[in-house]
Design a protein around this motif. Structure first.
Motif, PDB file in Angstrom:
ATOM      1  N   ALA A 177       0.827  -1.205   0.000  1.00  0.00           N
ATOM      2  CA  ALA A 177       0.000   0.000   0.000  1.00  0.00           C
ATOM      3  C   ALA A 177       0.864   1.258   0.000  1.00  0.00           C
ATOM      4  O   ALA A 177       0.558   2.237  -0.696  1.00  0.00           O
ATOM      5  CB  ALA A 177      -0.932  -0.003   1.207  1.00  0.00           C
ATOM      6  N   ALA A 178       1.948   1.228   0.768  1.00  0.00           N
ATOM      7  CA  ALA A 178       2.836   2.389   0.826  1.00  0.00           C
ATOM      8  C   ALA A 178       3.521   2.625  -0.520  1.00  0.00           C
ATOM      9  O   ALA A 178       3.656   3.767  -0.973  1.00  0.00           O
ATOM     10  CB  ALA A 178       3.881   2.195   1.919  1.00  0.00           C
ATOM     11  N   ASP A 181       1.071   4.175  -2.901  1.00  0.00           N
ATOM     12  CA  ASP A 181       0.891   5.611  -2.640  1.00  0.00           C
ATOM     13  C   ASP A 181       2.037   6.436  -3.211  1.00  0.00           C
ATOM     14  O   ASP A 181       1.822   7.466  -3.866  1.00  0.00           O
ATOM     15  CB  ASP A 181       0.786   5.857  -1.134  1.00  0.00           C
ATOM     16  CG  ASP A 181      -0.548   5.410  -0.557  1.00  0.00           C
ATOM     17  OD1 ASP A 181      -1.493   5.210  -1.343  1.00  0.00           O
ATOM     18  OD2 ASP A 181      -0.637   5.244   0.680  1.00  0.00           O
ATOM     19  N   MET A 184       1.903   6.693  -6.976  1.00  0.00           N
ATOM     20  CA  MET A 184       0.958   7.696  -7.453  1.00  0.00           C
ATOM     21  C   MET A 184       1.612   9.078  -7.453  1.00  0.00           C
ATOM     22  O   MET A 184       1.479   9.841  -8.416  1.00  0.00           O
ATOM     23  CB  MET A 184      -0.297   7.699  -6.580  1.00  0.00           C
ATOM     24  CG  MET A 184      -1.209   6.512  -6.803  1.00  0.00           C
ATOM     25  SD  MET A 184      -1.931   6.504  -8.458  1.00  0.00           S
ATOM     26  CE  MET A 184      -2.938   7.985  -8.386  1.00  0.00           C
ATOM     27  N   ARG A 185       2.330   9.383  -6.403  1.00  0.00           N
ATOM     28  CA  ARG A 185       3.022  10.681  -6.336  1.00  0.00           C
ATOM     29  C   ARG A 185       4.088  10.774  -7.423  1.00  0.00           C
ATOM     30  O   ARG A 185       4.237  11.809  -8.078  1.00  0.00           O
ATOM     31  CB  ARG A 185       3.667  10.865  -4.956  1.00  0.00           C
ATOM     32  CG  ARG A 185       2.692  11.057  -3.827  1.00  0.00           C
ATOM     33  CD  ARG A 185       3.403  11.181  -2.492  1.00  0.00           C
ATOM     34  NE  ARG A 185       4.269  12.368  -2.439  1.00  0.00           N
ATOM     35  CZ  ARG A 185       5.077  12.642  -1.414  1.00  0.00           C
ATOM     36  NH1 ARG A 185       5.144  11.811  -0.382  1.00  0.00           N
ATOM     37  NH2 ARG A 185       5.815  13.722  -1.427  1.00  0.00           N
TER      38      ARG A 185
END
Length: 242
Positions: A177-178, A181, A184-185
């Protein structure tokens, strides 16, 4: 009219046009050339150093230098002129720099790159340290093959899937999950810069080494190869966005 490049390099010239590292020669050459333009070491209308001199100062092959210059030409930063007074010149009108983020500009770029380096290099190491099942192995090979076969239009999506597959191979839902994230950035930042085909080819070579190290259970090599891969992407992002 801009004056020709000085025969004796200034301190600023030497600082910008210093040798690049061998691992990401193309990406770091692009970064160095963009730094020279952005910092005013090479001003609009000015000719860059001759190809042989510049390749020597950067410590890269002339083939690598030509690929970098061609990519910057396509991106609108330089132009090549033929004839007695020809060479590579900085364009009089340069592309406007893209904002890195509404949240923090350059600070956000540095934050995203640091977080990505820590998470994804660690994920590659952790994946290689596990006893992978056949499903994980098939998934990694399939995602790698997709990257190799992808064209420019779909490459970023395929690239993201491979990096997420590596995170999934760690067996940690929280780490996956990290990584999702931070990816995406990173993609928001990558969308602000041009896709450079030499970089895509180089990335695929690095992907092959990363996946091979993971499948071989070589955790140290997996971390090292991923760190080198991420460093190349970071060089391009800093070059275009900083």
């Amino acid at each position: 009219m801009a004056q020709p490049w000085q025969e004796a390099p200034s301190t600023a010239d030497a600082a910008v046009f210093r040798p690049v590292r061998a691992g990401n020669a193309f990406e770091e050459t692009v970064e160095r050339l963009l730094q020279a333009i952005r910092l005013g070491v090479a001003v609009p209308g000015e000719r860059l150093p001759a190809e042989r001199e510049l390749a020597t100062r950067l410590g890269v092959s002339r083939v690598t230098l030509r690929e970098a210059i061609r990519s910057l030409q396509q991106a609108g930063y330089v132009e090549s002129r033929r004839g007695r007074y020809g060479g590579t010149f900085v364009n009089e009108v340069l592309p406007l720099p893209q904002p890195t983020s509404d949240r923090g500009g350059g600070a956000d770029l540095a934050d995203a790159l640091t977080l990505r380096q820590v998470l994804e290099a660690g994920a590659a190491e952790a994946a290689a340290g596990r006893s992978l099942g056949q499903n994980d192995r098939r998934n990694l090979r399939a995602r790698l093959a997709e990257c190799v076969a992808a064209d420019v239009g779909e490459y970023r999506r395929r690239d993201s899937r491979l990096h997420l597959a590596i995170a999934e191979a760690t067996g940690s839902a929280s780490l996956t999950a990290a990584v999702a994230d931070v990816r995406m950035r990173t993609n928001e930042l990558l969308d602000a810069i041009p896709l450079l085909e030499p970089n895509l080819a180089h990335s695929n070579e690095q992907h092959e080494r990363i996946v091979t190290a993971i499948l071989d259970g070589d955790a140290e090599a997996a971390r090292r190869e991923m760190a080198e891969h991420l460093s190349g992407t970071a060089a391009l992002l800093r070059g275009f966005l900083s």
